[in-house]
Design an enzyme around this catalytic site. Structure first.
Site, PDB file in Angstrom:
ATOM      1  CE  LYS A 184      -1.739   2.984   2.652  1.00 25.53           C
ATOM      2  NZ  LYS A 184      -1.735   4.197   1.833  1.00 25.53           N
ATOM      3  N   PRO A 185       1.002   1.903  -1.162  1.00 25.92           N
ATOM      4  CG  PRO A 185       1.418   2.184  -3.404  1.00 25.92           C
ATOM      5  CD  PRO A 185       0.491   1.498  -2.468  1.00 25.92           C
ATOM      6  CD  GLU A 187      -3.904  10.619   0.391  1.00 24.43           C
ATOM      7  OE1 GLU A 187      -3.387  10.414   1.514  1.00 24.43           O
ATOM      8  OE2 GLU A 187      -4.141  11.752  -0.047  1.00 24.43           O
ATOM      9  CB  THR A 239       6.838   7.979  15.896  1.00 24.82           C
ATOM     10  OG1 THR A 239       8.159   8.100  15.360  1.00 24.82           O
ATOM     11  CG2 THR A 239       6.908   7.149  17.164  1.00 24.82           C
ATOM     12  CD  GLU A 260      12.909   4.226   8.132  1.00 22.86           C
ATOM     13  OE1 GLU A 260      12.920   5.082   9.053  1.00 22.86           O
ATOM     14  OE2 GLU A 260      12.907   4.514   6.929  1.00 22.86           O
ATOM     15  CB  CYS A 294      13.048   9.092   8.085  1.00 23.52           C
ATOM     16  SG  CYS A 294      14.004   8.018   7.047  1.00 23.52           S
ATOM     17  CE  LYS A 344       4.386  17.712  10.904  1.00 26.60           C
ATOM     18  NZ  LYS A 344       4.683  16.345  10.616  1.00 26.60           N
ATOM     19  CD  GLU A 391      10.184  12.897  11.391  1.00 24.10           C
ATOM     20  OE1 GLU A 391       9.073  12.409  11.587  1.00 24.10           O
ATOM     21  OE2 GLU A 391      11.125  12.258  10.868  1.00 24.10           O
TER      22      GLU A 391
HETATM   23  P1  NDP Z   1       1.908   8.435   8.037  1.00 24.89           P
HETATM   24  O1  NDP Z   1       2.809   7.772   8.983  1.00 24.89           O
HETATM   25  O2  NDP Z   1       0.530   8.745   8.524  1.00 24.89           O
HETATM   26  O3  NDP Z   1       1.775   7.576   6.697  1.00 24.89           O
HETATM   27  C1  NDP Z   1       2.664   6.577   6.259  1.00 24.89           C
HETATM   28  C2  NDP Z   1       1.899   5.460   5.567  1.00 24.89           C
HETATM   29  O4  NDP Z   1       0.986   4.866   6.481  1.00 24.89           O
HETATM   30  C3  NDP Z   1       1.042   5.949   4.393  1.00 24.89           C
HETATM   31  O5  NDP Z   1       0.963   4.943   3.411  1.00 24.89           O
HETATM   32  C4  NDP Z   1      -0.311   6.131   5.048  1.00 24.89           C
HETATM   33  O6  NDP Z   1      -1.357   6.122   4.111  1.00 24.89           O
HETATM   34  C5  NDP Z   1      -0.343   4.918   5.964  1.00 24.89           C
HETATM   35  N1  NDP Z   1      -1.274   5.021   7.070  1.00 24.89           N
HETATM   36  C6  NDP Z   1      -1.763   6.146   7.672  1.00 24.89           C
HETATM   37  N2  NDP Z   1      -2.621   5.808   8.659  1.00 24.89           N
HETATM   38  C7  NDP Z   1      -2.688   4.449   8.681  1.00 24.89           C
HETATM   39  C8  NDP Z   1      -3.417   3.506   9.459  1.00 24.89           C
HETATM   40  N3  NDP Z   1      -4.263   3.878  10.428  1.00 24.89           N
HETATM   41  N4  NDP Z   1      -3.248   2.185   9.206  1.00 24.89           N
HETATM   42  C9  NDP Z   1      -2.399   1.773   8.236  1.00 24.89           C
HETATM   43  N5  NDP Z   1      -1.691   2.633   7.452  1.00 24.89           N
HETATM   44  C10 NDP Z   1      -1.827   3.945   7.674  1.00 24.89           C
HETATM   45  O7  NDP Z   1       2.608   9.720   7.535  1.00 24.89           O
HETATM   46  P2  NDP Z   1       1.978  10.994   6.855  1.00 24.89           P
HETATM   47  O8  NDP Z   1       1.966  10.752   5.402  1.00 24.89           O
HETATM   48  O9  NDP Z   1       0.660  11.387   7.457  1.00 24.89           O
HETATM   49  O10 NDP Z   1       3.030  12.089   7.291  1.00 24.89           O
HETATM   50  C11 NDP Z   1       2.946  12.644   8.604  1.00 24.89           C
HETATM   51  C12 NDP Z   1       4.295  12.869   9.174  1.00 24.89           C
HETATM   52  O11 NDP Z   1       4.986  11.627   9.268  1.00 24.89           O
HETATM   53  C13 NDP Z   1       5.226  13.723   8.326  1.00 24.89           C
HETATM   54  O12 NDP Z   1       5.000  15.069   8.545  1.00 24.89           O
HETATM   55  C14 NDP Z   1       6.572  13.268   8.805  1.00 24.89           C
HETATM   56  O13 NDP Z   1       6.907  13.956   9.975  1.00 24.89           O
HETATM   57  C15 NDP Z   1       6.359  11.816   9.136  1.00 24.89           C
HETATM   58  N6  NDP Z   1       6.848  10.888   8.079  1.00 24.89           N
HETATM   59  C16 NDP Z   1       7.982  10.202   8.319  1.00 24.89           C
HETATM   60  C17 NDP Z   1       8.497   9.356   7.360  1.00 24.89           C
HETATM   61  C18 NDP Z   1       9.749   8.615   7.600  1.00 24.89           C
HETATM   62  O14 NDP Z   1      10.380   8.175   6.643  1.00 24.89           O
HETATM   63  N7  NDP Z   1      10.146   8.400   8.803  1.00 24.89           N
HETATM   64  C19 NDP Z   1       7.852   9.195   6.061  1.00 24.89           C
HETATM   65  C20 NDP Z   1       6.620   9.931   5.917  1.00 24.89           C
HETATM   66  C21 NDP Z   1       6.161  10.744   6.911  1.00 24.89           C
HETATM   67  P3  NDP Z   1      -1.903   7.506   3.486  1.00 24.89           P
HETATM   68  O15 NDP Z   1      -0.750   8.325   3.076  1.00 24.89           O
HETATM   69  O16 NDP Z   1      -2.682   7.027   2.351  1.00 24.89           O
HETATM   70  O17 NDP Z   1      -2.697   8.133   4.577  1.00 24.89           O
END
Ligand code: NDP
Length: 492
Positions: A184-185, A187, A239, A260, A294, A344, A391
């Site tokens: 699941k990439p 969205e 996280t 991760e 990250c 943000k 972060e």
């Molecule tokens: P999320 O952690 O919410 O999203 C990462 C993945 O998880 C996406 O595919 C998302 O889907 C999916 N996801 C979200 N909610 C659920 C759930 N309840 N159950 C299963 N999968 C879920 O990150 P965000 O995209 O909302 O970004 C928010 C913050 O996270 C950023 O501002 C950044 O600080 C941090 N982040 C950190 C990353 C890293 O590499 N450590 C990478 C990305 C974000 P969908 O996008 O479709 O909602």
């Protein structure tokens, strides 16, 4: 060098299940955008719970005993990964262009992401037939050995910051070990995952081994992470969501898990460091991918003796960084991924100013179309400020001051995160002492943000657990079985 293609024909927008492209069962789609101009690129099929169920069942069937995939030699799996790498080599410009269009990252960075992705597939393809266990001397008339076995159906949940390469970080080792996967990439950036699925089908991957279901996290992602036939979840993201995924992975069937997550990585600059080179490395570490990284060096601790000089250099680097059209080869930064992410980041900048950090440069949105933010530098940052603790995931460098090595070590480690850290010094003792005492999954010495396909990557504490990349990634996708055989001497 491949050239960008601005007139893309987006071919793959549907769900990829059982090596077939299909719309979602309820016909739902969601739009995906170009964050650099806010224009819609296309609609993408949105997987419902039924579609997720279909994809997981396809992966489960493909994993059954004696299926084409389970009967394939390990070297055969490796060859498929190698063929995918070859196909991607041919499509480099196209893939990088789609990644740029969907994420707003500079085209040249996207080309590097494609190259990294290719390296990951080749590397894990080569490891496929090198998985091994041990023969173990045991007491009694027995002979024991261990045997790594694939876990089963793996749910791979991806973030939006490196959609191309993080797909490969998980899919590469998962398939090399003989698992089947449902991906699941995010969205926000669904397109290049679908291109990679097409490359796998072209490379001869049996049906059902790799499936891609796009959709939203709380619906599609949650349906996948809780599905009873899933045996392992590998997640990259925040996280907060990681914790939710961990709870989900414990519901129903207990699932193996890799997380991760985020970071607040410290970089420490000692007075004996090569200051010019340290300033550039620290700058790149926080600015690359517009800070949406990250392991970005988001807390830079600089020794008092060189503090002012370092800040001057950091400001010069930020002011010289070109931000603009991601397809322009001069742009070092493109746009952020979304309006939400931009807001943000801008809110964190306001918070930094309000809490007393000194804004040395940047701090504003650029233009009013696309989500561009100026490279921003704060000096006078202290540990208690929000920008030093949370972060930001944007192009915002926070520079803090230190005088004592023990004190700076405590300050670096005083965070719930533990993804990465760096130290800049010409003293090998300082370097080694720091490297051994910084609490994080990766420590760089006189460099920052260096991630290779051969070295394991993953966090400690709130940054998650489990390794991606390198040989260690293979262990995350295997269960190690012990087999003990009684040895009878028929002649005695
Ligand atoms: P999320 O952690 O919410 O999203 C990462 C993945 O998880 C996406 O595919 C998302 O889907 C999916 N996801 C979200 N909610 C659920 C759930 N309840 N159950 C299963 N999968 C879920 O990150 P965000 O995209 O909302 O970004 C928010 C913050 O996270 C950023 O501002 C950044 O600080 C941090 N982040 C950190 C990353 C890293 O590499 N450590 C990478 C990305 C974000 P969908 O996008 O479709 O909602």
């Amino acid at each position: 060098m491949t050239s960008p293609n601005r007139n893309l024909n987006i071919e793959f927008t549907k769900l990829f299940i059982n090596n077939e492209w299909s719309p979602s069962t309820d016909g739902k789609v969601f739009p995906t955008f170009n964050p650099a101009n806010e224009e819609k690129i296309c609609d993408v099929s949105e997987a419902s719970q039924d579609d997720v169920d279909k994809a997981v069942k396809a992966a489960d069937t493909a994993f059954k005993r004696n299926s084409p995939w389970r009967s394939m030699d390990a070297s055969g799996r490796g060859k498929i990964l190698g063929r995918v790498a070859d196909i991607m080599e041919q499509q480099k410009g196209e893939l990088a262009s789609i990644e740029t269009l969907n994420t707003g990252k500079p085209y040249l960075d996207a080309v590097q992401d494609v190259e990294f992705t290719i390296d990951v597939y080749r590397y894990h393809g080569c490891l496929a037939d090198k998985l091994s266990g041990k023969t173990i001397q045991v007491d009694g008339p027995y002979f024991s050995y261990t045997r790594p076995e694939p876990v089963g159906v793996c749910a791979l949940i991806l973030p939006w910051n490196y959609p191309l390469s993080i797909f490969a970080w998980k899919v590469g080792p998962a398939l090399a070990c003989g698992n089947t996967v449902v991906v699941k990439p995010s969205e926000l950036s669904p397109l290049t995952a679908l291109c990679q699925a097409a490359a796998f089908a072209e490379a001869g991957l049996p049906a059902g081994v790799l499936n891609v279901v796009n959709g939203y996290g709380p619906t599609t992602g949650a349906a996948l992470a809780t599905h009873p036939l899933v045996r392992k979840v590998a997640f990259t993201g925040s996280t907060a969501t990681g914790k939710k995924v961990m709870t989900m992975a414990a519901e129903g069937t207990l699932k193996k898990l890799t997380l991760e997550l985020g970071g607040k990585s410290p970089l420490v600059v000692f007075p004996d460091a090569n200051l010019e080179s340290a300033a550039i490395s620290c700058h790149n570490s926080i600015m690359i991918n517009s800070g949406q990284n990250c392991c970005a060096g988001s807390r830079v601790f600089v020794h008092t003796d060189i503090y002012d000089e370092f800040v001057e250099k950091a400001v010069a680097c930020a002011q010289n960084r070109v931000v603009g059209d991601p397809f322009d080869s001069l742009s070092a930064n493109g746009s952020l991924i979304s309006e939400m992410q931009m807001k943000k980041v801008l809110a964190y900048i306001e918070k930094g100013k309000a809490e007393g950090a000194k804004l040395k440069c940047g701090g504003e949105r650029i233009g009013d179309k696309g989500f561009f933010v100026q490279p921003t530098v704060f000096s006078g940052v202290t540990d208690d400020m929000t920008i030093a603790k949370e972060e930001i995931f944007g192009p915002v460098q926070s520079i803090l001051k230190f005088t004592d090595i023990e004190d700076v070590l405590d300050r670096c480690n005083n965070t719930d995160y533990g993804l990465a850290a760096g130290v800049f010094t010409s003293d090998v003792n300082n370097a080694t002492y720091m490297a051994h005492n910084l609490k994080g999954g990766t420590t760089w010495v006189n460099c920052a943000d260096i991630i290779t396909h051969q070295t394991p990557f993953g966090g400690f504490k709130g940054s998650g657990f489990g390794k991606e990349l390198g040989e260690d990634a293979m262990k995350e996708y295997c269960d190690m079985k012990t087999i003990t055989i009684q040895v009878i001497n028929k002649n005695s």
